[in-house]
Design a protein around this motif. Structure first.
Motif, PDB file in Angstrom:
ATOM      1  N   LEU A   1     -32.631  21.376   5.290  1.00 52.83           N
ATOM      2  CA  LEU A   1     -32.385  19.455   5.026  1.00 52.83           C
ATOM      3  C   LEU A   1     -30.989  19.880   4.253  1.00 52.83           C
ATOM      4  O   LEU A   1     -30.519  19.155   4.760  1.00 52.83           O
ATOM      5  CB  LEU A   1     -33.399  19.321   3.936  1.00 52.83           C
ATOM      6  CG  LEU A   1     -32.847  18.606   3.769  1.00 52.83           C
ATOM      7  CD1 LEU A   1     -33.455  16.529   4.466  1.00 52.83           C
ATOM      8  CD2 LEU A   1     -34.097  17.638   2.551  1.00 52.83           C
TER       9      LEU A   1
ATOM     10  N   LEU B   1     -27.870  16.903   5.714  1.00 52.65           N
ATOM     11  CA  LEU B   1     -27.394  16.050   4.689  1.00 52.65           C
ATOM     12  C   LEU B   1     -26.360  16.480   4.541  1.00 52.65           C
ATOM     13  O   LEU B   1     -25.150  15.155   3.836  1.00 52.65           O
ATOM     14  CB  LEU B   1     -28.146  16.492   3.073  1.00 52.65           C
ATOM     15  CG  LEU B   1     -29.457  15.657   2.918  1.00 52.65           C
ATOM     16  CD1 LEU B   1     -30.012  16.505   1.661  1.00 52.65           C
ATOM     17  CD2 LEU B   1     -29.730  14.237   3.217  1.00 52.65           C
TER      18      LEU B   1
ATOM     19  N   ALA C   1     -40.405   9.109   7.802  1.00 50.41           N
ATOM     20  CA  ALA C   1     -39.451   9.689   7.119  1.00 50.41           C
ATOM     21  C   ALA C   1     -38.585  10.335   7.857  1.00 50.41           C
ATOM     22  O   ALA C   1     -37.192  10.054   7.527  1.00 50.41           O
ATOM     23  CB  ALA C   1     -39.860  10.096   6.046  1.00 50.41           C
TER      24      ALA C   1
ATOM     25  N   LEU D   1     -34.053  10.163   8.415  1.00 50.77           N
ATOM     26  CA  LEU D   1     -33.109   9.712   8.034  1.00 50.77           C
ATOM     27  C   LEU D   1     -31.873   9.991   8.828  1.00 50.77           C
ATOM     28  O   LEU D   1     -30.667   9.724   8.376  1.00 50.77           O
ATOM     29  CB  LEU D   1     -33.900  11.921   8.423  1.00 50.77           C
ATOM     30  CG  LEU D   1     -32.424  12.388   7.049  1.00 50.77           C
ATOM     31  CD1 LEU D   1     -32.062  12.016   5.801  1.00 50.77           C
ATOM     32  CD2 LEU D   1     -33.044  13.840   6.901  1.00 50.77           C
TER      33      LEU D   1
ATOM     34  N   GLY E   1     -29.680   8.350   6.445  1.00 46.22           N
ATOM     35  CA  GLY E   1     -29.371   8.811   5.516  1.00 46.22           C
ATOM     36  C   GLY E   1     -27.880   9.018   5.099  1.00 46.22           C
ATOM     37  O   GLY E   1     -27.169  10.260   4.311  1.00 46.22           O
TER      38      GLY E   1
ATOM     39  N   ALA F   1     -30.787   8.101   1.871  1.00 48.39           N
ATOM     40  CA  ALA F   1     -31.093  10.132   1.804  1.00 48.39           C
ATOM     41  C   ALA F   1     -32.331   9.777   0.883  1.00 48.39           C
ATOM     42  O   ALA F   1     -32.907  10.748   1.386  1.00 48.39           O
ATOM     43  CB  ALA F   1     -30.382  10.701   1.386  1.00 48.39           C
TER      44      ALA F   1
ATOM     45  N   ALA G   1     -35.425   8.700   1.715  1.00 44.05           N
ATOM     46  CA  ALA G   1     -36.158   9.491   3.289  1.00 44.05           C
ATOM     47  C   ALA G   1     -36.870  10.545   2.753  1.00 44.05           C
ATOM     48  O   ALA G   1     -38.076  11.839   3.427  1.00 44.05           O
ATOM     49  CB  ALA G   1     -35.550   9.867   4.426  1.00 44.05           C
ATOM     50  N   VAL G   2     -36.274  11.415   1.917  1.00 50.60           N
ATOM     51  CA  VAL G   2     -36.478  12.556   1.254  1.00 50.60           C
ATOM     52  C   VAL G   2     -37.770  12.914   0.484  1.00 50.60           C
ATOM     53  O   VAL G   2     -38.790  13.594   0.113  1.00 50.60           O
ATOM     54  CB  VAL G   2     -35.565  13.204   0.545  1.00 50.60           C
ATOM     55  CG1 VAL G   2     -35.799  14.862   0.076  1.00 50.60           C
ATOM     56  CG2 VAL G   2     -34.684  13.654   0.899  1.00 50.60           C
TER      57      VAL G   2
ATOM     58  N   MET H   1     -34.764  15.629  14.181  1.00 53.63           N
ATOM     59  CA  MET H   1     -35.320  15.061  13.592  1.00 53.63           C
ATOM     60  C   MET H   1     -36.510  14.299  14.058  1.00 53.63           C
ATOM     61  O   MET H   1     -37.058  14.211  14.322  1.00 53.63           O
ATOM     62  CB  MET H   1     -34.149  13.670  12.933  1.00 53.63           C
ATOM     63  CG  MET H   1     -33.700  14.688  11.222  1.00 53.63           C
ATOM     64  SD  MET H   1     -34.467  15.466  10.151  1.00 53.63           S
ATOM     65  CE  MET H   1     -33.985  17.447  10.163  1.00 53.63           C
TER      66      MET H   1
END
Length: 396
Positions: free
Chosen positions: A241, A245, A296, A300, A304, A310, A313-314, A376
């Motif tokens: 993750l 990100l 989710a 992302l 995201g 972001a 989704a997290v 993902m």
């Protein structure tokens, strides 16, 4: 079949004292035997003259060894209880961490982590849950499991900073010596002095028959599919993750902060799941949450790049962190009783724990070849498979 029918009718004296002891030992166990590794990765790599990937392979080996040991540990727990096994395992873990502090090359490091894997199979959640399941019925069991997992959910919060401070002050080898002593003090005495066993009315042959009957049936294998797929998806997101990100354009500090929300949300998800279990079937609750995690994972890559996208989704994915650890014991006991609980949980752990170790490696390879959007998508597919398997389980 109910849990009550599998146990001799004795008062549940000391049950919550056992829960308190396990909450402490699980926090220390996960903190020292698992989470602390990430703090030691870079200094170990530099001193051992190895790449980060080579050193990280030791932790993967540990998890795989724990998975392979799970069936044997499960049978032991059903037959003899957790006191002797968890006491020996915590002592073995402390000694192994001392050995880790003396590792001079990759061969020694991998050998030490093979031993740590054996210790983990003896002392972490699977063993602790078997002890809790044998002491509590119904709502009391759900609350006891929740208490252990909520406290242990702070293992990384406590031991990552502590490990960092120790490495900074003493170097990584001496820091490990301190952690070995801390773990031994926090884990060995509670396991030895507090844990007790409730006596099963089932014989060894009857327990074996429960396992044979269960493993020949479709519902058991639906549980294997559900919790293996979910575990792999969660492990993949846990590992990748922050990197993803950052690739989406977020600063590393923000990426780490968002990833840190997963631990907090695991507590939220467990509280929500435990509360809903009094009104709704546990399998369907978990299925809905797993499906939301799939949504989710798909969102992302689409949303995201913005901070709100972001975060959303997290947050949505994080609700499913940790619910498997309290849902699986509930489902196993509900259908099969408590007499062979640890044996059945050990069979499932072979697949689920191994997938948690291997799925992130496959995800890294997929990211290099096809990109993180496909990773993902694979995570979403795993979540959907888990949800559908639990819906099928509920209907079976």
């Amino acid at each position: 079949m109910t849990a009550r029918a599998d146990l001799a009718t004795v008062p549940v004296k000391g049950g919550w004292r056992i829960v308190a002891a396990l909450a402490v030992t699980q926090t220390a166990g996960y903190g020292v035997l698992y989470y602390a590794f990430s703090v030691f990765l870079l200094p170990m790599s530099r001193e051992l003259g190895a790449s980060n990937a080579q050193v990280a392979g030791a932790l993967t080996l540990s998890v795989l060894i724990a998975a392979l040991c799970a069936p044997v540990v499960g049978r032991w727990l059903d037959a003899r209880g957790g006191r002797g096994l968890m006491s020996a395992g915590s002592l073995l873990g402390a000694v192994a961490v001392l050995g880790w502090a003396r590792a001079g090359d990759l061969v020694q490091l991998y050998a030490v982590f093979a031993v740590i894997g054996v210790a983990c199979s003896m002392v972490l959640y699977e063993s602790a849950f078997a002890v809790v399941v044998s002491w509590f019925d119904g709502r009391g069991r759900a609350n006891a499991l929740l208490a252990v997992t909520v406290v242990a959910g702070f293992a990384s919060t406590i031991f990552l900073p502590l490990s960092g401070v120790l490495v900074e002050a003493y170097g990584w080898r001496r820091a490990l010596v301190v952690l070995a002593i801390v773990y031994g003090v926090l884990a060995v005495p509670p396991h030895l002095l507090v844990l007790r066993r409730r006596t099963h009315t089932r014989s060894r042959a009857e327990r074996a028959e429960i396992v044979r009957t269960a493993t020949r049936g479709r519902p058991f294998w639906l549980l294997v599919v559900a919790f293996t797929a979910s575990g792999g998806a969660i492990a993949t997101v846990s590992v990748l993750l922050i990197t993803y990100l950052v690739r989406l354009g977020h600063p590393p500090v923000l990426a780490a902060t968002l990833a840190g929300l997963l631990g907090v949300l695991s507590v939220t998800g467990r509280l929500l799941t435990t509360g809903l279990q009094t009104r709704l079937p546990a399998a369907l609750i978990a299925a809905v949450i797993f499906a939301l995690q799939g949504v989710a994972a798909l969102l992302l890559p689409l949303t995201g790049r913005t901070v709100p996208g972001a975060v959303g989704a997290v947050l949505l994915f994080g609700l499913g962190f940790g619910i498997g650890s309290i849902t699986l014991p509930h489902l196993l006991v509900e259908r099969y009783g408590t007499a062979a609980y640890a044996s059945l949980a050990g069979r499932i752990a072979v697949f689920a724990v191994a997938d948690k170790a291997l799925a992130p490696l496959g995800a890294v390879a997929l990211a290099q070849v096809a990109g993180y959007t496909w990773v993902m998508s694979a995570v979403a597919a795993g979540c959907v498979v888990a949800a559908l398997a639990l819906v099928a389980y509920h209907r079976s």
